[in-house]
Design a protein around this motif. Structure first.
Motif, PDB file in Angstrom:
ATOM      1  N   HIS A 247       1.167  29.248  43.075  1.00 39.26           N
ATOM      2  CA  HIS A 247       2.286  28.329  43.237  1.00 39.26           C
ATOM      3  C   HIS A 247       2.632  27.701  41.885  1.00 39.26           C
ATOM      4  O   HIS A 247       1.814  27.697  40.959  1.00 39.26           O
ATOM      5  N   ARG A 248       3.825  27.181  41.766  1.00 42.87           N
ATOM      6  CA  ARG A 248       4.265  26.611  40.486  1.00 42.87           C
ATOM      7  C   ARG A 248       3.384  25.451  40.018  1.00 42.87           C
ATOM      8  O   ARG A 248       3.320  25.140  38.830  1.00 42.87           O
ATOM      9  N   ASP A 249       2.674  24.811  40.968  1.00 46.41           N
ATOM     10  CA  ASP A 249       1.798  23.697  40.609  1.00 46.41           C
ATOM     11  C   ASP A 249       0.333  24.113  40.549  1.00 46.41           C
ATOM     12  O   ASP A 249      -0.572  23.288  40.715  1.00 46.41           O
ATOM     13  N   ASP A 251      -3.237  25.050  38.973  1.00 47.51           N
ATOM     14  CA  ASP A 251      -4.013  24.756  37.770  1.00 47.51           C
ATOM     15  C   ASP A 251      -4.297  26.086  37.069  1.00 47.51           C
ATOM     16  O   ASP A 251      -4.876  26.985  37.679  1.00 47.51           O
ATOM     17  N   THR A 359      -2.841  26.017  44.141  1.00 44.37           N
ATOM     18  CA  THR A 359      -1.897  24.944  43.830  1.00 44.37           C
ATOM     19  C   THR A 359      -2.604  23.597  43.855  1.00 44.37           C
ATOM     20  O   THR A 359      -3.614  23.426  44.548  1.00 44.37           O
ATOM     21  N   GLU A 360      -2.055  22.646  43.089  1.00 44.25           N
ATOM     22  CA  GLU A 360      -2.513  21.256  43.154  1.00 44.25           C
ATOM     23  C   GLU A 360      -1.579  20.419  44.020  1.00 44.25           C
ATOM     24  O   GLU A 360      -1.774  19.205  44.162  1.00 44.25           O
ATOM     25  N   ASN A 361      -0.603  21.066  44.629  1.00 45.56           N
ATOM     26  CA  ASN A 361       0.371  20.389  45.482  1.00 45.56           C
ATOM     27  C   ASN A 361      -0.127  20.443  46.933  1.00 45.56           C
ATOM     28  O   ASN A 361      -0.101  21.514  47.563  1.00 45.56           O
TER      29      ASN A 361
END
Length: 430
Positions: A247-249, A251, A359-361
């Motif tokens: 995902h775009r977020d 790490d 993701t971090e989201n």
């Protein structure tokens, strides 16, 4: 020509009769095993584990025969890796048996209970499935895992290992039989089909009067055959096209570590990642170092035009690559417009086995976990955790991608069903 046909017919009839006799023996053994307390079943596994440790040289010698025959047939590297037994893998088998013995006994557990206004007391109680037929290829450790899980859950098993692992599986089965004898349980509680003739598979699938459940574990062609031909209910997955979605977020360090492990730790297992998706908005920064690391690790890269533009070593991917289970050091890579596109791609091309989002989201992760139609979904973790042992189940006899009875790792609980126990005090129905 007719003489050869007669020989083939006689062989098939002999194999059919063999399976009928094994089925009857399994039924007889089930009467004893299903009524046993946990102590003899646990003891059988502990003594079998000790026998495996004492027989390491014998097991490795048997495995060497299988490896020699496999190499003569030019078996592929990933399939050969599945077949090879090392001292570490044999020790892991023994530890697995001991871990299964330590697990709680599922048999007799009260799943639910309630009282009715008329005074009836109703319980839903866990009971064994019965006689379980397991058909598998290459991996000799399945002999130990499957036999142990079936025994621990009060079932009996008929094991039909592949011709590739014939000698290895026989050596392991000897250790299981030793444990059964030590625990004063019938050796026929865990039986191995003593022939590599392929007609044995068809013979197993045709005796529903003796076998209650079939569990195939192997390549797509084997599982498809079992699902198409079996007259017995089947617990199976057809293939393992597992995905990692960046995902775009994500790490960057987590993304790199997870992708490398998910793809390259062991490329020939069903939980190995076969496809990598990445948000196009961050692909240059996020994907470039991952492509370099995969290539350095010996992985062949196949990607869409956008991914090819990032690395000259990326080969063009075809539509077939998006649905392929390589079971090899090959991965397909596709850039997507975002979370919704990734979910749509996985649900269209995946095999409903195991898929992971990095993701971090938190909100994006929860959306992925909720909407991916797979037996196992993960957040910030490798798909190679798709394993009953890693789930704390001791071991597994496969990953089910079906919707009925069992889904995900098939362990002790999934090898049971239930019955209703109703207690009254003379009630009659008006």
């Amino acid at each position: 020509m007719s003489g050869n046909n007669n020989i083939g017919t006689e062989l098939n009839e002999s194999v059919n009769q063999l399976l009928v006799e094994m089925g009857q023996a399994a039924r007889d053994a089930f009467k004893i095993v299903s009524a046993s307390d946990r102590e003899p079943r646990d003891l059988a596994l502990i003594r079998a584990a000790a026998k495996i440790r004492n027989n390491v040289d014998k097991i490795i010698a048997a495995n060497a025969k299988d490896i020699s025959l496999a190499k003569a047939r030019n078996i592929g590297g990933a399939m050969l890796d599945r077949l090879i037994l090392t001292t570490d893998r044999i020790e892991a088998m023994a530890v697995g048996l001991e871990n299964i013995a330590r697990l709680d006994d599922p048999i007799g557990n009260i799943i639910a209970q309630w009282d009715r206004p008329n005074g009836l007391s109703i319980q839903r109680v866990r009971v064994p499935l019965g006689v379980i037929g397991i058909i598998y290829e290459s991996r000799p450790n399945v002999t130990a895992d499957a036999g142990a899980l079936c025994l621990k859950s009060g079932n009996v098993s008929i094991l039909r290992g592949g011709s590739d692992s014939f000698h290895s599986s026989a050596a392991i089965l000897d250790c299981l039989h030793h444990g059964l004898r030590e625990a004063r349980l019938p050796e026929t509680a865990i039986q191995g089909v003593p022939t590599s003739d392929r007609s044995a598979v068809g013979a197993m699938l045709a005796i529903p009067q003796f076998i209650d459940i079939i569990v195939p574990r192997g390549g797509k062609s084997l599982i498809a055959r079992v699902q198409n031909e079996s007259r017995i209910p089947v617990i199976a997955h057809l293939d393992g096209n597992c995905h990692v979605y960046l995902h775009r977020d994500a790490d960057p360090e987590i993304a790199k570590a997870v992708v490398l492990n998910a793809k390259m730790r062991r490329v020939g297992i069903c939980g190995a990642a076969e496809s990598l998706l990445v948000d196009s908005s961050v692909s240059k920064d996020l994907l470039t170092p991952i492509l370099e690391a995969l290539e350095k690790a010996g992985c062949q890269l196949r990607g869409d035009p956008e991914t090819q533009a990032l690395n000259s070593l990326v080969l063009p991917a075809t539509d077939a690559d998006w649905a392929e289970e390589y079971l090899d050091a090959i991965i397909s890579i596709k850039q997507v417009s975002g979370l919704e596109a990734a979910i749509d791609h996985i649900n269209q091309y995946g095999s409903h086995h195991t898929d992971s989002i990095i993701t971090e989201n938190h909100e994006a992760a929860e959306t992925f976990l909720r909407n991916i139609d797979s037996a196992i979904v993960l957040h910030n973790a490798s798909t190679q955790f798709a394993d009953g042992g890693e789930f704390g189940m001791g071991a597994e006899i496969g990953i089910s991608t079906g919707r009925l009875h069992a889904r995900g790792p098939v362990g002790l609980e999934q090898l049971t069903t239930f019955k209703y126990v109703v207690r009254g005090s003379g009630q009659v129905r008006p």
